[in-house]
Design a protein around this motif. Sequence first.
Motif, PDB file in Angstrom:
ATOM      1  N   SER A 197       0.826  -1.216   0.000  1.00 41.17           N
ATOM      2  CA  SER A 197       0.000   0.000   0.000  1.00 41.17           C
ATOM      3  C   SER A 197       0.857   1.263   0.000  1.00 41.17           C
ATOM      4  CB  SER A 197      -0.926   0.006   1.223  1.00 41.17           C
ATOM      5  OG  SER A 197      -1.791  -1.105   1.209  1.00 41.17           O
ATOM      6  N   ILE A 198       1.948   1.222   0.767  1.00 41.15           N
ATOM      7  CA  ILE A 198       2.864   2.371   0.822  1.00 41.15           C
ATOM      8  C   ILE A 198       3.539   2.577  -0.527  1.00 41.15           C
ATOM      9  CG2 ILE A 198       5.011   3.237   1.837  1.00 41.15           C
ATOM     10  CD1 ILE A 198       4.169   1.827   4.443  1.00 41.15           C
ATOM     11  N   ILE A 199       4.005   1.467  -1.127  1.00 39.57           N
ATOM     12  CA  ILE A 199       4.664   1.543  -2.432  1.00 39.57           C
ATOM     13  C   ILE A 199       3.697   2.102  -3.478  1.00 39.57           C
ATOM     14  CG2 ILE A 199       5.666   0.194  -4.322  1.00 39.57           C
ATOM     15  CD1 ILE A 199       6.690  -1.755  -2.149  1.00 39.57           C
ATOM     16  N   ALA A 200       2.462   1.612  -3.466  1.00 40.20           N
ATOM     17  CA  ALA A 200       1.460   2.068  -4.433  1.00 40.20           C
ATOM     18  C   ALA A 200       1.157   3.551  -4.242  1.00 40.20           C
ATOM     19  CB  ALA A 200       0.177   1.240  -4.287  1.00 40.20           C
ATOM     20  N   ALA A 201       1.028   3.975  -2.992  1.00 39.17           N
ATOM     21  CA  ALA A 201       0.712   5.375  -2.705  1.00 39.17           C
ATOM     22  C   ALA A 201       1.859   6.293  -3.112  1.00 39.17           C
ATOM     23  CB  ALA A 201       0.405   5.538  -1.217  1.00 39.17           C
ATOM     24  N   VAL A 202       3.083   5.886  -2.769  1.00 40.26           N
ATOM     25  CA  VAL A 202       4.255   6.705  -3.108  1.00 40.26           C
ATOM     26  C   VAL A 202       4.405   6.829  -4.618  1.00 40.26           C
ATOM     27  CG1 VAL A 202       6.777   6.814  -3.038  1.00 40.26           C
ATOM     28  CG2 VAL A 202       5.491   6.222  -0.974  1.00 40.26           C
ATOM     29  N   SER A 203       4.278   5.698  -5.319  1.00 42.58           N
ATOM     30  CA  SER A 203       4.442   5.725  -6.778  1.00 42.58           C
ATOM     31  C   SER A 203       3.358   6.554  -7.451  1.00 42.58           C
ATOM     32  CB  SER A 203       4.437   4.303  -7.342  1.00 42.58           C
ATOM     33  OG  SER A 203       3.204   3.654  -7.067  1.00 42.58           O
ATOM     34  N   PHE A 263       5.442  10.676  -7.413  1.00 41.01           N
ATOM     35  CA  PHE A 263       6.040  10.836  -8.736  1.00 41.01           C
ATOM     36  C   PHE A 263       4.954  11.231  -9.734  1.00 41.01           C
ATOM     37  CE2 PHE A 263       8.675   7.641  -6.547  1.00 41.01           C
ATOM     38  CZ  PHE A 263       9.892   8.296  -6.570  1.00 41.01           C
ATOM     39  N   HIS A 264       5.344  12.022 -10.711  1.00 41.97           N
ATOM     40  CA  HIS A 264       4.352  12.550 -11.650  1.00 41.97           C
ATOM     41  C   HIS A 264       4.610  12.126 -13.096  1.00 41.97           C
ATOM     42  CE1 HIS A 264       2.837  14.947  -8.355  1.00 41.97           C
ATOM     43  NE2 HIS A 264       4.063  15.402  -8.124  1.00 41.97           N
ATOM     44  N   ASP A 265       5.455  11.116 -13.287  1.00 42.38           N
ATOM     45  CA  ASP A 265       5.682  10.601 -14.637  1.00 42.38           C
ATOM     46  C   ASP A 265       5.847   9.089 -14.572  1.00 42.38           C
ATOM     47  OD1 ASP A 265       8.885   9.995 -14.881  1.00 42.38           O
ATOM     48  OD2 ASP A 265       8.454  11.642 -13.484  1.00 42.38           O
ATOM     49  N   ASN A 266       5.527   8.433 -15.684  1.00 43.23           N
ATOM     50  CA  ASN A 266       5.572   6.975 -15.740  1.00 43.23           C
ATOM     51  C   ASN A 266       6.973   6.413 -15.556  1.00 43.23           C
ATOM     52  OD1 ASN A 266       3.182   7.700 -18.030  1.00 43.23           O
ATOM     53  ND2 ASN A 266       2.683   6.111 -16.533  1.00 43.23           N
ATOM     54  N   HIS A 267       7.979   7.129 -16.031  1.00 42.67           N
ATOM     55  CA  HIS A 267       9.354   6.617 -15.952  1.00 42.67           C
ATOM     56  C   HIS A 267       9.777   6.374 -14.507  1.00 42.67           C
ATOM     57  CE1 HIS A 267      13.601   6.061 -16.766  1.00 42.67           C
ATOM     58  NE2 HIS A 267      13.870   7.015 -15.879  1.00 42.67           N
ATOM     59  N   HIS A 268       9.581   7.351 -13.654  1.00 41.46           N
ATOM     60  CA  HIS A 268      10.006   7.216 -12.264  1.00 41.46           C
ATOM     61  C   HIS A 268       9.112   6.248 -11.488  1.00 41.46           C
ATOM     62  CE1 HIS A 268      12.174  10.985 -13.269  1.00 41.46           C
ATOM     63  NE2 HIS A 268      13.055  10.525 -12.392  1.00 41.46           N
ATOM     64  N   ARG A 269       7.846   6.195 -11.841  1.00 41.46           N
ATOM     65  CA  ARG A 269       6.946   5.237 -11.196  1.00 41.46           C
ATOM     66  C   ARG A 269       7.367   3.806 -11.540  1.00 41.46           C
ATOM     67  NH1 ARG A 269       1.185   8.272 -12.628  1.00 41.46           N
ATOM     68  NH2 ARG A 269       1.341   9.911 -11.036  1.00 41.46           N
ATOM     69  N   LEU A 283      10.312   2.869 -12.431  1.00 42.44           N
ATOM     70  CA  LEU A 283      11.622   2.625 -11.819  1.00 42.44           C
ATOM     71  C   LEU A 283      11.462   2.176 -10.367  1.00 42.44           C
ATOM     72  CD1 LEU A 283      14.655   2.774 -12.391  1.00 42.44           C
ATOM     73  CD2 LEU A 283      14.625   5.124 -11.526  1.00 42.44           C
ATOM     74  N   LEU A 284      10.578   2.838  -9.633  1.00 41.92           N
ATOM     75  CA  LEU A 284      10.359   2.488  -8.222  1.00 41.92           C
ATOM     76  C   LEU A 284       9.699   1.123  -8.073  1.00 41.92           C
ATOM     77  CD1 LEU A 284      10.229   3.188  -5.170  1.00 41.92           C
ATOM     78  CD2 LEU A 284       7.986   4.203  -5.611  1.00 41.92           C
ATOM     79  N   GLY A 294       9.843  -4.806  -7.287  1.00 42.10           N
ATOM     80  CA  GLY A 294       9.308  -6.072  -7.790  1.00 42.10           C
ATOM     81  C   GLY A 294      10.415  -7.007  -8.236  1.00 42.10           C
ATOM     82  N   LEU A 295      11.431  -6.452  -8.888  1.00 44.36           N
ATOM     83  CA  LEU A 295      12.566  -7.260  -9.339  1.00 44.36           C
ATOM     84  C   LEU A 295      13.305  -7.857  -8.146  1.00 44.36           C
ATOM     85  CD1 LEU A 295      14.398  -8.232 -11.635  1.00 44.36           C
ATOM     86  CD2 LEU A 295      15.643  -6.068 -11.468  1.00 44.36           C
ATOM     87  N   GLY A 296      13.483  -7.037  -7.111  1.00 41.38           N
ATOM     88  CA  GLY A 296      14.171  -7.521  -5.913  1.00 41.38           C
ATOM     89  C   GLY A 296      13.412  -8.646  -5.238  1.00 41.38           C
ATOM     90  N   VAL A 297      12.084  -8.488  -5.122  1.00 39.02           N
ATOM     91  CA  VAL A 297      11.247  -9.526  -4.507  1.00 39.02           C
ATOM     92  C   VAL A 297      11.310 -10.818  -5.326  1.00 39.02           C
ATOM     93  CG1 VAL A 297       8.871 -10.190  -3.942  1.00 39.02           C
ATOM     94  CG2 VAL A 297       9.689  -7.886  -3.406  1.00 39.02           C
ATOM     95  N   SER A 298      11.268 -10.677  -6.643  1.00 34.41           N
ATOM     96  CA  SER A 298      11.290 -11.853  -7.512  1.00 34.41           C
ATOM     97  C   SER A 298      12.597 -12.630  -7.391  1.00 34.41           C
ATOM     98  CB  SER A 298      11.087 -11.432  -8.979  1.00 34.41           C
ATOM     99  OG  SER A 298       9.845 -10.819  -9.158  1.00 34.41           O
ATOM    100  N   VAL A 299      13.709 -11.916  -7.439  1.00 34.59           N
ATOM    101  CA  VAL A 299      15.012 -12.569  -7.408  1.00 34.59           C
ATOM    102  C   VAL A 299      15.251 -13.285  -6.083  1.00 34.59           C
ATOM    103  CG1 VAL A 299      17.501 -12.177  -7.433  1.00 34.59           C
ATOM    104  CG2 VAL A 299      16.045 -11.034  -9.113  1.00 34.59           C
TER     105      VAL A 299
END
Length: 254
Positions: A114-120, A124-130, A132-133, A138-143
């Motif tokens: 919920s925190i990650i979703a709210a922060v993103s 952030f106001h553009d898709n690139h940074h969202r 990236l976050l 997600g990549l870290g959790v997957s690996v």
Amino acid sequence: MAETIRLAVAVLGNAASVALYAAPMVTFRRVIRKKSTEEFSCFPYIIGLLNCLLFTWYGLPVVSYKWENFPLVTVNGVGIVLELSYVLIYFWYASAKGKVKVAMTAIPVLLVFSIIAAVSAFAFHDNHHRKLLVGSIGLGVSVTMYGSPLIVMKKVIQTKSVEFMPLPLSMCSFLATVLWLIYGLLIRDIFVAGPSAVGTPLGILQLVLYCKYRKGSVVEDPSKGDLEKGNLEKVEMEIGKVEMNVTNHMNGHS
């Protein structure tokens, strides 16, 4: 033509991943029948739920540009339903102490998402940074979930038998990782291809181990009749654990 290829790979990847998400149904049929969670752990399913939530959020237009990652939404949306079902079933049949453990793990995980979703969405106001976050987390959790197949492979090497590493699951795991790796490369998205770049070599290793040790598997002699009930339950439990591990391994591929 390129768009058609991407769509075909995405559809095949979705099919392979959904098959793996559904694999633990065998485990939870046992839980329901026994009305007990026995030695099974709920932690992998909770982490799997977090992973599906993250990549579903990643694929939505809030984070990605329009519906460029729609295939991620479909497959991980199914993953959310199945993983949540597993967690709820586990919670229902767990002991009082087990219920506390599930709550103490699931609530912080859902809070983190919920925190990650709210922060993103709002910081952030553009898709690139969202992207990236959310993609980086997600990549870290997957690996981090790639330890599960290593446990299964270690068991195969120790026992010199593939009894608890079913070929269909290994094949689906390999196909799903390859397909999502190809899809990630086609759309040039490191956060989609990254987990499968790790998972594909592991999938190949599983198949190599299967070919090497398949002759060491015990073949039941029909003349000996049925196995004792206790042995059947033991085998069922082990297969359930392997399905849990292989599926968990796949959660990050989509």
